[in-house]
Design an enzyme around this catalytic site. Structure first.
Site, mmCIF file in Angstrom:
data_model
loop_
_atom_site.group_PDB
_atom_site.id
_atom_site.type_symbol
_atom_site.label_atom_id
_atom_site.label_comp_id
_atom_site.label_asym_id
_atom_site.label_seq_id
_atom_site.Cartn_x
_atom_site.Cartn_y
_atom_site.Cartn_z
ATOM 1 N N THR B 262 0.875 -1.176 0.000
ATOM 2 C CA THR B 262 0.000 0.000 0.000
ATOM 3 C C THR B 262 0.908 1.220 0.000
ATOM 4 O O THR B 262 1.979 1.220 0.586
ATOM 5 C CB THR B 262 -0.921 -0.004 1.233
ATOM 6 O OG1 THR B 262 -1.864 -1.057 1.063
ATOM 7 C CG2 THR B 262 -1.689 1.292 1.356
ATOM 8 N N PHE B 264 1.751 5.324 0.481
ATOM 9 C CA PHE B 264 1.465 6.499 1.283
ATOM 10 C C PHE B 264 2.236 7.682 0.706
ATOM 11 O O PHE B 264 3.298 7.502 0.118
ATOM 12 C CB PHE B 264 1.895 6.276 2.737
ATOM 13 C CG PHE B 264 1.227 5.084 3.364
ATOM 14 C CD1 PHE B 264 0.092 5.237 4.152
ATOM 15 C CD2 PHE B 264 1.720 3.808 3.153
ATOM 16 C CE1 PHE B 264 -0.538 4.135 4.702
ATOM 17 C CE2 PHE B 264 1.092 2.700 3.709
ATOM 18 C CZ PHE B 264 -0.041 2.869 4.490
#
Lengths: 362, 362
Positions: B262, B264
């Site tokens: 993921t 960021f």
């Protein structure tokens, strides 16, 4: 010299230092591999993690640290270097009282560094069982913990467990006064918090919010939820609780003692050797006779061993009336401590050494 | 040589290495102070954190790392050393999408090291405002995040914000199949999870649980709660969710791609200089005419600039029909990227450079 030239010169020096650091850390890792090989040749089941040796290294680093980094920060860096070197040979599984993001996880990472694999479990009892079965190498549990609403008492679990305490971790804990957005401090009529947090902020509350009623609840998370739901209510809890329940922090760090800490224990299957600055935790039990506690403490006074903590607990066992948990300075292999324990065994119905371990370094 | 003698010899070498490491890390910290002094003499408001320089150092460390520690682990140690040195001069406040213990906090600590002060906030919008007001130096927000049920879309917030993207962080994310204790995998009739997690485990589910119904919900935490409440239900979620809702993990790490990550973004007030391996994020908007997206992409193809990501979003603004977020390889100061942006400005109604920043190193 221009700004640019000065910067380039310093940066060139930093680059050279980094090359040297890279070389030395790599050599240190090769040394850790060599230690592991020697140990494994002598005993195929040898353990590579030795809490007493790590504690000695970290203490020496702190003593010799020349600055400008402070000693705690420097020790933290060495903790990470040792953690990475150890993980090369024996990646440690460390069970802790979860979920992720709790103070107990922070304590586990502070003690073992970030190269270990941490396993969150739902209850203190599960952490014990995971280590007892060998599924985890070590466990980390709070001794007492106001902020996460622990119910099972860690010390009680030692009554039936063969595990040893092989380390302790101290974490600084901060408390904040919080309330719903829009509520001013003067409007707070009731303050919810865990009994222990209320006690830790008593002086501040006496001075700043003497009129507000203080209501103990089972955990600071529950306190924050009440503050979010009830009119005129405030809570004393952590920053995380403020965020979770969308509360305003009215005053930060209101704990009376600036070094307010919570203590955690590291549990494992093997005892830890002497590091030179150790503690020993004991479980004692005796029948309730007049003067029984006095007689239990006498051997320590006679052997000149300092007590750092004592706590009595109901025994949950019909044979004994009282169980005491006692922490003393020194290692069970130290002469003075050994003498005191031998004398104690004459006096108490049960003496169980829960472990000798290095005092918290960081 | 006996085991004991061998060990003592290696340990003496480790002690000598530690003394040397202590000296070098301290000298590195003094160099960081010297850099800060030169910068401050030239500009009292100078910033000391330079993402591009840190990225260059970490890349070099990874390239030169001789082992036995792996390159990622070694870079992690250097990240911590740099973090400690920087904190001497400018302790950074980093706001993140809280609460504590989320993947976003892990991303913030992975990017900045553990010597920064992280501030959990309740919403992505609050993270932006904290950085816009200067209360925090940087913010860390997920671009998209299946596991924490993010509602506000981070990219949308850039439409009104003057902030720059100055870094990216990638985190590996694992998914587990879980259900109430006692429920076997064959008994799972329904599987709850965030749409994105279901997609990330599709092949595994097709092969192992083809008969179970897959039901998308708003977050994996919600999915775990449903599995805890409903008969015959399972969830795909994180280990932390399994613990929180007392679920059994039936199968761990069921994500189809072993490097499931993921992403960021790090946001701040200043743009980051070129590091040699950068990305640039752009916001483009255009009226919906036939071939409009094709024409927007043409300048990149002509200038030989690779696109790494494109996403269209509704604009929330009557003047434009479409807004596109595009990531390209290279820094906005690179000739090729500059040319493409100049050509694009002829074609699109709006071109906003959200930031050029080093590609994730770790």
């Amino acid at each position: 010299m221009s700004e640019q030239e000065s910067l380039e010169q310093i940066r060139a020096r930093i680059d050279a230092l980094d090359d040297e650091l890279l070389r030395l850390i790599s050599e240190r890792a090769r040394c850790a591999q060599a230690v592991a090989k020697v140990k494994r040749d002598a005993d195929p089941n040898a353990e590579f993690y030795r809490p007493e040796r790590e504690a000695q290294i970290l203490r020496k680093i702190q003593q010799r640290n020349p600055g400008p980094l402070d000693a705690e920060e420097m020790a933290r860096l060495f903790r990470e270097i040792m953690s990475a070197c150890l993980a090369l040979e024996e990646p440690l599984n460390v069970a802790f009282l979860g979920p992720e993001g709790t103070f107990t996880q922070a304590a586990a990472l502070k003690h073992f560094g970030h190269s270990v694999h941490t396993v969150p479990l739902g209850a203190i009892d599960e952490v014990f069982r995971e280590v007892e079965s060998g599924a985890a190498h070590y466990g980390v549990v709070p001794v007492e913990n106001s902020t996460e609403g622990v119910v099972t008492h860690t010390l009680d679990r030692f009554m039936q467990s063969p595990l040893k305490i092989c380390g302790e971790v101290a974490l600084r804990i901060h408390h904040h006064l919080m309330a719903k957005p829009g509520l001013a401090r003067e409007q707070v009529k009731r303050i919810y918090s865990h009994q222990q947090s209320l006690a830790q902020c008593r002086e501040w509350l006496d001075a700043n919010l003497p009129q507000a009623e203080r209501i103990p609840v089972s955990s600071n998370a529950v306190a924050a939820r009440r503050a979010a739901e009830e009119e005129g209510a405030g809570a004393i809890a952590s920053q995380a609780a403020a965020e979770r329940y969308v509360l305003n922090v009215l005053n930060a760090n209101i704990e009376d003692a600036p070094d307010n800490t919570t203590r955690f224990l590291v549990i494992g299957q093997r005892a830890s050797g002497p590091s030179g600055r150790d503690k020993t935790s004991l479980l004692l039990s005796t029948r309730n006779r007049p003067g029984s506690l006095y007689r239990l403490l006498e051997p320590f006074a006679r052997a000149d061993v300092s007590l750092t903590r004592i706590e009595s607990r109901p025994s949950h066992c019909v044979n004994w009336d009282y169980v005491f948990f006692i922490d003393v300075e020194g290692h069970e292999e130290d002469d003075k401590v050994r003498q005191a324990i031998a004398a104690l065994e004459q006096e108490a119905d049960l003496v169980k050494v829960l472990g000798s371990y290095p005092r918290a370094v960081l």
